[in-house]
Design a protein around this motif. Structure first.
Motif, short mmCIF file in Angstrom:
data_model
loop_
_atom_site.label_atom_id
_atom_site.label_comp_id
_atom_site.label_asym_id
_atom_site.label_seq_id
_atom_site.Cartn_x
_atom_site.Cartn_y
_atom_site.Cartn_z
N VAL A 3 0.87 -1.16 0.00
CA VAL A 3 0.00 0.00 0.00
C VAL A 3 0.91 1.22 0.00
O VAL A 3 1.72 1.41 0.93
N ARG A 4 0.80 2.03 -1.05
CA ARG A 4 1.77 3.11 -1.25
C ARG A 4 1.30 4.39 -0.56
O ARG A 4 0.46 5.13 -1.06
N LYS A 5 1.83 4.61 0.62
CA LYS A 5 1.52 5.84 1.34
C LYS A 5 2.74 6.27 2.13
O LYS A 5 3.66 5.48 2.39
N ASN A 6 2.74 7.54 2.52
CA ASN A 6 3.81 8.09 3.35
C ASN A 6 3.33 8.09 4.79
O ASN A 6 2.64 9.02 5.23
N TRP B 9 3.42 8.57 8.81
CA TRP B 9 3.98 9.73 9.51
C TRP B 9 5.44 9.51 9.89
O TRP B 9 6.26 10.44 9.82
N TYR B 10 5.77 8.28 10.26
CA TYR B 10 7.15 8.01 10.66
C TYR B 10 8.09 7.95 9.45
O TYR B 10 9.30 8.15 9.59
N GLU B 11 7.54 7.67 8.26
CA GLU B 11 8.37 7.71 7.04
C GLU B 11 8.63 9.14 6.61
O GLU B 11 9.70 9.44 6.06
N LEU B 12 7.68 10.04 6.83
CA LEU B 12 7.91 11.45 6.54
C LEU B 12 9.07 11.97 7.39
O LEU B 12 10.01 12.58 6.87
N ALA B 13 8.99 11.72 8.68
CA ALA B 13 10.07 12.16 9.56
C ALA B 13 11.37 11.43 9.26
O ALA B 13 12.46 12.02 9.29
N GLY B 14 11.27 10.14 8.94
CA GLY B 14 12.46 9.34 8.70
C GLY B 14 13.23 9.76 7.47
O GLY B 14 14.47 9.69 7.43
N ALA B 15 12.52 10.22 6.43
CA ALA B 15 13.21 10.65 5.21
C ALA B 15 14.13 11.83 5.49
O ALA B 15 15.28 11.87 5.01
N VAL B 16 13.64 12.80 6.26
CA VAL B 16 14.46 13.97 6.58
C VAL B 16 15.63 13.58 7.47
O VAL B 16 16.76 14.03 7.27
N GLU B 17 15.37 12.72 8.45
CA GLU B 17 16.43 12.27 9.36
C GLU B 17 17.51 11.51 8.60
O GLU B 17 18.72 11.73 8.80
N LEU B 18 17.10 10.61 7.70
CA LEU B 18 18.09 9.85 6.93
C LEU B 18 18.89 10.74 6.01
O LEU B 18 20.10 10.54 5.84
N SER B 19 18.24 11.71 5.39
CA SER B 19 18.98 12.61 4.50
C SER B 19 20.09 13.32 5.26
O SER B 19 21.20 13.50 4.75
N ARG B 20 19.80 13.73 6.48
CA ARG B 20 20.81 14.40 7.30
C ARG B 20 21.96 13.45 7.63
O ARG B 20 23.13 13.81 7.53
N ARG B 21 21.62 12.22 8.01
CA ARG B 21 22.64 11.27 8.41
C ARG B 21 23.45 10.72 7.24
O ARG B 21 24.62 10.35 7.40
N LEU C 56 -5.06 12.45 7.18
CA LEU C 56 -4.71 13.53 6.25
C LEU C 56 -3.24 13.93 6.38
O LEU C 56 -2.64 14.36 5.39
N LEU C 57 -2.67 13.81 7.57
CA LEU C 57 -1.23 14.07 7.69
C LEU C 57 -0.47 13.15 6.74
O LEU C 57 0.44 13.59 6.02
N GLU C 58 -0.84 11.87 6.75
CA GLU C 58 -0.17 10.91 5.87
C GLU C 58 -0.66 11.04 4.43
O GLU C 58 0.14 10.99 3.49
N GLY C 59 -1.96 11.22 4.26
CA GLY C 59 -2.53 11.25 2.90
C GLY C 59 -2.09 12.45 2.08
O GLY C 59 -1.98 12.36 0.86
N LEU C 60 -1.86 13.59 2.74
CA LEU C 60 -1.42 14.80 2.04
C LEU C 60 0.08 14.99 2.10
O LEU C 60 0.61 15.94 1.50
#
Length: 560
Positions: free
Chosen positions: A274-277, A279-291, A323-327
């Motif tokens: 199921v292709r969705k973002n 909430w923890y993947e939204l935060a994780g993407a930014v964290e991983l980019s930094r690391r 909606l946090l995840e859906g948008l």
């Protein structure tokens, strides 16, 4: 784009053939292989499923490229094998309740399986018909993104899609469309990292921030959006001024106005997931980019030509979890922004695709998905790029892709996911691989115990990690089985891949020597069996993709 009826005999025939081939590959790998029911009598692979003998002409080694129609033995006579018959055999095999099955989900029925295979076949026929009506993008990178018509070669339903109206947004149908722009009132804005590029897509009213949305996403969320649109927490600003182009993942688009890729949340099942973002993947993407920034600086210094696509920020609306995840939209750099001038990025999956269905009418096979015609002077070509010396091309390819992936794991504790849709190969004017671009942080993980994640929320930290064994299995499967095996098969055509794997062994041995011959690499080079993801088993068990197991397959380095 007009939705086409499934009335093209050629498209239906190709879709049937490709569906049989994909499911049969799964049967070889996950059903007959582990049970010792696979044999080879040149040029055939022979197997038994539910007591029925099957065969297909094959080449490409572990990639199992088929030529001609697979067959089944009926009353001592070989007959063409249909997808419907093969589905019934799989259902009989996996649905047996004798307690002797080895794979997860065996001994249990699955009343969805046949419909999923049929839906994938029908979607494929529609895509083959639809893509003839629209020319491919002029951008060679985007054309390669939209070339994966047949999907994963070892998946039972590679084009299965949930939801309605998907054809308008399908990359395989050469879709393009404007994004919808929303304004998010600043008191309910949710974002992290660098999202400034999104503000260049249009003009938001005072007190609002701009939020692009995938039009399919808005259709699926219409009921949930009614209240915030009515009370002003969200405002609809209409369509973007430019069209965006969907890439191979369907939900990630390229927005040329800002030269960024935008990863949206669709919340529909496409193949396994199921292709969705979340909430923890939204935060994780930014964290991983930094690391990962210092990690990729080190990798690029050690292996020139190594590139990656950071995901520096996300934006959404704080309107409840759905909606946090859906948008939620994740901003990703584009390959054109990281490749040096004169280098053209191409999706590795497009180079590997080949003709996964056998016996198809050549004119009906999408051009980027079949071996190209010989170049002037008789040199063989691959996906339109001259390959005057296939062995030299292959060595350059392996050198670009394999060492940085292995080094990320062994030296940095980072699990890249270098499958064919997550790697772009940058080629120079001669078509020679000179850069490798790694992308999609959803599949990138950190090895547990090698990174301090104590400051992160528990669910974010959990989603960012693999244990060491799981991480190594993922790296080896994606790099070797999913990726290099398929590229080698396409490059070799109907010939042997033995020489190519000897070269790959030389490249990997050179890297291993530079790192003191770590045990995992020594085992790999000695020919230890490889892990192959069990897509059929996970679909049969109706499990989440993250819980997919592995079966072992032969290591092509062992016979090189």
């Amino acid at each position: 784009m007009t939705s086409l009826a499934l009335d093209s005999p050629a498209a239906v025939a190709i879709a049937e053939e490709a569906s049989v081939s994909a499911l049969l590959r799964c049967c070889v790998r996950e059903i007959a292989g582990p049970r010792g029911q696979v044999g080879y009598e040149e040029p055939y692979v022979l197997l038994r499923v539910a007591g029925t003998r099957l065969r297909a002409r094959t080449h490409g080694g572990l990639a199992l490229r088929f030529e001609g129609r697979p067959e089944w033995l009926e009353n001592d006579s070989w007959q063409p094998l249909s997808a419907d018959l093969l589905v019934r055999l799989v259902e009989a095999e996996l649905g047996e309740s004798d307690g002797e099955g080895e794979g997860e989900g065996e001994g249990e029925g699955n009343d969805e399986f046949g419909a999923q295979v049929a839906a994938s076949r029908d979607a494929l026929a529609t895509l083959i018909s639809a893509r003839r009506e629209v020319p491919p993008p002029a951008d060679p990178w985007l054309a390669s993104e939209q070339a994966l018509v047949f999907g994963h070669p070892f998946h039972p339903s590679p084009k299965a899609r949930g939801g309605e109206g998907w054809l308008r947004y399908a990359p395989e149908a050469h879709a393009s469309f404007p994004l919808r722009l929303l304004g998010v009132r600043d008191d309910v804005l949710a974002e992290a990292g660098d999202t400034g590029a999104l503000d260049e897509l249009g003009q938001a009213p005072s007190g609002y921030s701009l939020l692009p949305a995938h039009p399919w996403q808005l259709e699926l969320l219409a009921a949930d959006l009614a209240a915030p649109l009515a009370d002003g927490r969200l405002v609809d600003l209409g369509d973007s001024s430019r069209t965006a182009v969907p890439t191979s993942s369907v939900r990630t688009v390229y927005e040329p106005l800002i030269d960024r890729c935008l990863k949206f949340s669709l919340d529909v099942r496409i193949t396994n997931c199921v292709r969705k973002n979340s909430w923890y993947e939204l935060a994780g993407a930014v964290e991983l980019s930094r690391r990962l920034e210092p990690v990729f600086l080190d990798l690029a210094a050690a292996f020139p030509g190594t590139r990656w696509l950071p995901e520096p920020g996300y934006r959404s609306a704080e309107l409840g979890t759905r909606l946090l995840e859906g948008l939620g939209v994740i901003v990703r750099m584009s390959p054109w922004s990281v490749c040096r001038p004169g280098v053209t990025p191409l999706l590795s999956g497009a180079l590997a695709a080949g003709r996964q269905g056998a016996g198809a009418v050549a004119g009906d096979v999408p051009a980027p998905c079949r071996p190209a015609d010989p170049a002037p002077g008789g040199a063989p070509t691959m996906a339109g790029w001259p390959v005057a010396d296939p062995v030299r091309w292959w060595r350059a390819y392996v050198e670009r892709v394999a060492p940085p992936v292995l080094d990320a794991y062994l030296c940095h504790g980072v699990v890249l996911e270098p499958h064919l849709q997550n790697v772009l190969i940058g080629v120079d004017a001669e078509g020679l691989p000179v850069e490798a671009v790694f992308r999609d942080l959803e599949g990138t993980k950190l090895v547990a115990g090698r990174h301090d994640l104590s400051g992160l929320p528990g669910r974010v930290a959990e989603a960012l990690t693999y244990d060491a064994a799981s991480g190594w299995n993922r790296v080896v499967y994606c790099l070797m089985v999913n990726h290099l095996v398929e590229i080698a098969a396409s490059l070799a055509g109907t010939g042997s891949t033995r020489e190519l794997w000897a070269v790959a062994g030389e490249v990997l041995a050179g890297y291993a020597a530079s790192r003191g011959w770590p045990r995992p690499l020594s085992d790999l080079l000695s020919g230890a069996p490889l892990p192959a993801k069990a897509n059929l088993s996970v679909r049969w068990a109706r499990s989440a993709d993250r819980s997919a197991g592995y079966v072992t397959v032969a290591n092509p380095l062992a016979t090189a």
